[in-house]
Design a protein around this motif. Structure first.
Motif, short mmCIF file in Angstrom:
data_model
loop_
_atom_site.label_atom_id
_atom_site.label_comp_id
_atom_site.label_asym_id
_atom_site.label_seq_id
_atom_site.Cartn_x
_atom_site.Cartn_y
_atom_site.Cartn_z
N LYS A 130 33.71 37.26 30.83
CA LYS A 130 33.55 38.45 30.82
C LYS A 130 31.78 37.85 30.19
CE LYS A 130 37.47 40.27 29.24
NZ LYS A 130 37.86 40.74 30.22
N ASN A 131 31.33 38.96 30.32
CA ASN A 131 29.83 38.59 30.59
C ASN A 131 29.43 38.91 29.49
OD1 ASN A 131 29.49 38.67 33.11
ND2 ASN A 131 29.43 41.23 33.06
N MET A 132 28.30 37.75 29.37
CA MET A 132 27.93 37.58 27.91
C MET A 132 26.24 36.90 27.48
SD MET A 132 30.19 34.56 25.33
CE MET A 132 31.96 35.34 25.13
N ARG A 133 25.82 37.33 26.64
CA ARG A 133 24.55 37.25 26.35
C ARG A 133 23.80 36.38 24.78
NH1 ARG A 133 22.22 42.08 26.12
NH2 ARG A 133 21.85 41.99 28.19
N GLY B 21 14.21 31.21 21.79
CA GLY B 21 13.12 32.26 22.17
C GLY B 21 14.37 32.76 23.17
N ARG B 22 14.91 31.45 24.35
CA ARG B 22 15.85 32.45 25.42
C ARG B 22 16.50 32.96 25.36
NH1 ARG B 22 15.74 27.08 28.74
NH2 ARG B 22 16.38 26.09 26.43
N THR B 23 17.37 33.44 26.62
CA THR B 23 18.37 34.25 26.62
C THR B 23 18.89 34.10 27.79
OG1 THR B 23 17.31 35.98 25.70
CG2 THR B 23 19.51 36.68 26.36
N LEU B 24 20.33 33.68 27.46
CA LEU B 24 21.34 33.59 28.45
C LEU B 24 22.13 34.85 29.25
CD1 LEU B 24 21.69 29.43 28.74
CD2 LEU B 24 19.88 31.01 29.47
N VAL B 25 22.22 35.54 30.31
CA VAL B 25 23.46 35.84 30.66
C VAL B 25 23.92 35.14 31.69
CG1 VAL B 25 24.14 38.39 30.99
CG2 VAL B 25 22.09 38.16 29.82
N GLY B 26 25.61 35.30 31.44
CA GLY B 26 26.11 34.90 32.37
C GLY B 26 27.36 35.35 31.96
N LEU B 27 28.66 34.32 32.99
CA LEU B 27 30.24 34.57 32.76
C LEU B 27 30.72 33.77 31.39
CD1 LEU B 27 31.58 35.33 36.30
CD2 LEU B 27 31.18 37.48 34.04
N PHE B 28 31.60 34.09 30.40
CA PHE B 28 31.90 33.04 29.81
C PHE B 28 33.21 32.24 29.69
CE2 PHE B 28 35.50 31.96 26.38
CZ PHE B 28 34.17 30.56 25.26
N LEU B 29 32.70 31.02 30.61
CA LEU B 29 33.65 29.67 31.11
C LEU B 29 34.17 28.86 30.16
CD1 LEU B 29 31.90 28.92 34.39
CD2 LEU B 29 33.08 30.79 33.86
N CYS B 30 34.07 28.26 28.95
CA CYS B 30 34.79 27.49 28.01
C CYS B 30 33.76 27.05 27.37
CB CYS B 30 35.10 25.87 28.67
SG CYS B 30 34.35 24.98 29.29
N GLN C 118 21.56 33.58 34.66
CA GLN C 118 20.26 33.81 34.13
C GLN C 118 20.31 33.27 33.08
OE1 GLN C 118 20.44 37.86 35.47
NE2 GLN C 118 20.45 37.33 37.54
N GLU C 119 18.59 33.20 32.94
CA GLU C 119 17.21 32.89 32.02
C GLU C 119 16.28 33.28 32.36
OE1 GLU C 119 15.41 28.84 30.04
OE2 GLU C 119 14.77 30.06 31.97
N PHE C 120 16.80 34.30 30.68
CA PHE C 120 15.38 35.60 30.35
C PHE C 120 14.00 34.75 29.51
CE2 PHE C 120 18.67 38.25 31.96
CZ PHE C 120 18.04 39.07 32.64
N GLU D 126 10.67 38.32 35.79
CA GLU D 126 12.22 38.01 35.85
C GLU D 126 12.76 37.27 36.09
OE1 GLU D 126 12.53 40.03 39.53
OE2 GLU D 126 11.72 40.89 39.97
N PRO D 127 14.03 37.51 36.03
CA PRO D 127 15.17 35.94 35.91
C PRO D 127 14.95 35.32 36.43
CG PRO D 127 16.41 38.20 36.11
CD PRO D 127 14.86 38.26 36.06
N ARG D 128 14.91 33.80 36.00
CA ARG D 128 15.17 32.32 36.67
C ARG D 128 16.83 32.64 36.59
NH1 ARG D 128 13.37 26.78 34.43
NH2 ARG D 128 15.42 26.64 33.59
N VAL D 129 17.41 31.95 37.84
CA VAL D 129 18.51 32.00 38.43
C VAL D 129 19.00 30.51 38.17
CG1 VAL D 129 20.44 32.01 40.13
CG2 VAL D 129 19.09 33.63 39.90
N LEU D 130 20.18 30.02 37.05
CA LEU D 130 20.42 29.43 36.96
C LEU D 130 21.90 28.54 37.04
CD1 LEU D 130 19.57 28.65 32.71
CD2 LEU D 130 17.66 28.16 34.60
#
Length: 107
Positions: free
Chosen positions: A33-36, A42-51, A64-66, A77-81
């Motif tokens: 599922k997509n998580m924030r 202060g950074r925010t990471l958005v991505g798929l919860f794997l474990c 992605q890092e915001f 722009e978000p940075r792709v991690l």
């Protein structure tokens, strides 16, 4: 929209299922599922919860890092991690996107 899961002390049995088993089932329902995740710096990471693990470290896929914006009008722009590990002690909050939960039962 974040769901907090705690496991304290020895497991208690409710309807034949321990609290640790219930927590594991909830976590299983959040897989892919997509998580924030908001972090202490202060950074925010958005991505798929794997474990996750016992130390509450979280692995996100397609992350992605915001950065925290000092100017409310500029959204960088978000940075792709890609694959990212967030140490549990840096996690401030975890949110599951509502779109990801529509097909999930029990939420």
């Amino acid at each position: 929209m974040a769901s907090m899961i705690e496991e304290n002390g020895p497991s208690t049995h409710q309807s034949g299922v321990s609290s640790s088993s219930q927590a594991r089932l909830k976590l299983d329902g959040l897989l892919n599922k997509n998580m924030r995740i908001r972090m202490t710096d202060g950074r925010t990471l958005v991505g798929l919860f794997l474990c996750t693990d016992r130390d509450c470290n979280v692995i996100l896929g397609s992350a992605q890092e915001f950065l925290k914006s000092t100017d409310t009008f500029s959204q960088g722009e978000p940075r792709v991690l890609g694959l990212a590990m967030i140490p549990g002690h840096h996690v401030v909050s975890i949110e599951v996107e509502a779109d990801s939960l529509e097909d999930t039962q029990g939420f």
